[in-house]
Design an enzyme around this catalytic site. Structure first.
Site, short mmCIF file in Angstrom:
data_model
loop_
_atom_site.label_atom_id
_atom_site.label_comp_id
_atom_site.label_asym_id
_atom_site.label_seq_id
_atom_site.Cartn_x
_atom_site.Cartn_y
_atom_site.Cartn_z
N GLU A 124 0.81 -1.22 0.00
CA GLU A 124 0.00 0.00 0.00
C GLU A 124 0.84 1.27 0.00
OE1 GLU A 124 -3.55 1.96 2.76
OE2 GLU A 124 -2.20 0.47 3.62
N GLU A 182 -12.50 2.56 5.40
CA GLU A 182 -11.36 2.82 6.30
C GLU A 182 -11.28 4.33 6.54
OE1 GLU A 182 -6.74 1.37 6.77
OE2 GLU A 182 -7.29 2.64 5.08
#
Length: 262
Positions: A148, A243
């Site tokens: 990520e 998120e």
């Protein structure tokens, strides 16, 4: 569109082990977590308590982070630190063991910050080995490892989707995929829509939050619905992680408003 709730950031006022049940009560059947333990290799009783909390809530653990070190102190992963490679390997075994019990699809591996006392080439070589190990371990249970781009920490070397994909290419494993978080990309100046177009075939997971602010969709300027439609049209059919840091009284109300993807 299927959604999974990141319980490490949503429901911040609840004890960690109560959050899967809260997600279920809100109507979701899937959750994910950052590494939920203090230690990279927690005791069996801690692992069992976590597994029980998720299982008893009746939700699937779609995603789990590998250990990222001391995140409040600014660490963002340990896998590129040669001195901690064995610790990371031990953590992979624990995380994948949890995932095998709970049906986990993906394991997020944060790369780790650049350190002034380490040669970046040594860090990169260590990262390639660690990521290959993580990808192989995830593949054994039919899952993938994820890498990520992250914002907020200058020393973290992966800022854009291109940065992460370059590492994927070095590792060369089909079981290591891009985690595309539209918030982090936008904050770092990357174009999430262009990243989707360039790397659709590398995306293994999608996370959303609005920017600025990292709140729920509709609290910032990102065209979240358009981005989700774009990634779906590009072939992504996995869960989308919520998120974000809730900033409104109803953090899931955007899902039922006109124009929200469903």
């Amino acid at each position: 569109m299927r959604y999974t709730v990141n319980c490490s950031i949503v429901f911040p006022d609840l004890p960690l082990l109560d959050r899967p049940a809260a997600a279920a009560a809100a109507g979701f059947d899937a959750v994910e977590f950052w590494w939920p333990f203090t230690d990279s290799v927690p005791g069996d009783h801690e692992v069992d308590a976590f597994v029980t909390a998720v299982a008893d809530a009746g939700v699937t653990l779609t995603g789990l982070n590998f250990t990222a070190g001391d995140m409040p102190a600014g660490e963002r992963g340990i896998l590129s630190d040669p001195a901690r490679a064995s610790e990371f390997a031990d953590n992979v075994a624990v995380a994948v063991g949890i995932g095998e019990r709970l049906g986990t699809l993906g394991f997020n591996a944060l790369h780790g910050n650049r350190r002034d006392d380490l040669d970046p080439r040594v860090q990169d070589e260590t990262a390639v080995r660690s990521l290959a190990l993580a990808a192989d371990a995830a593949a054994r249970i039919g899952a993938v490892a994820l890498l990520e781009p992250v914002s907020g920490v200058d020393a973290y070397p992966l800022k854009t989707a291109d940065d992460a994909v370059a590492v994927l290419d070095r590792v060369g494993s089909p079981h290591l995929r891009l985690l595309l978080d539209v918030y982090h990309l936008a904050v770092n100046g990357d174009d999430p829509a262009a990243a989707i177009d360039r790397h659709a075939d590398r995306i293994g997971h999608v996370q959303i939050a609005d920017a600025p602010g990292r709140g729920e969709p509709g609290t910032g300027d990102l065209p979240i619905a358009d981005l989700l439609a774009r990634v779906a049209a590009a072939g992504y059919d996995g869960p989308v992680s919520l998120e974000y840091k809730p900033v409104t009284a109803d953090p899931f109300g955007w899902l039922t408003r006109e124009g929200a993807p469903a």
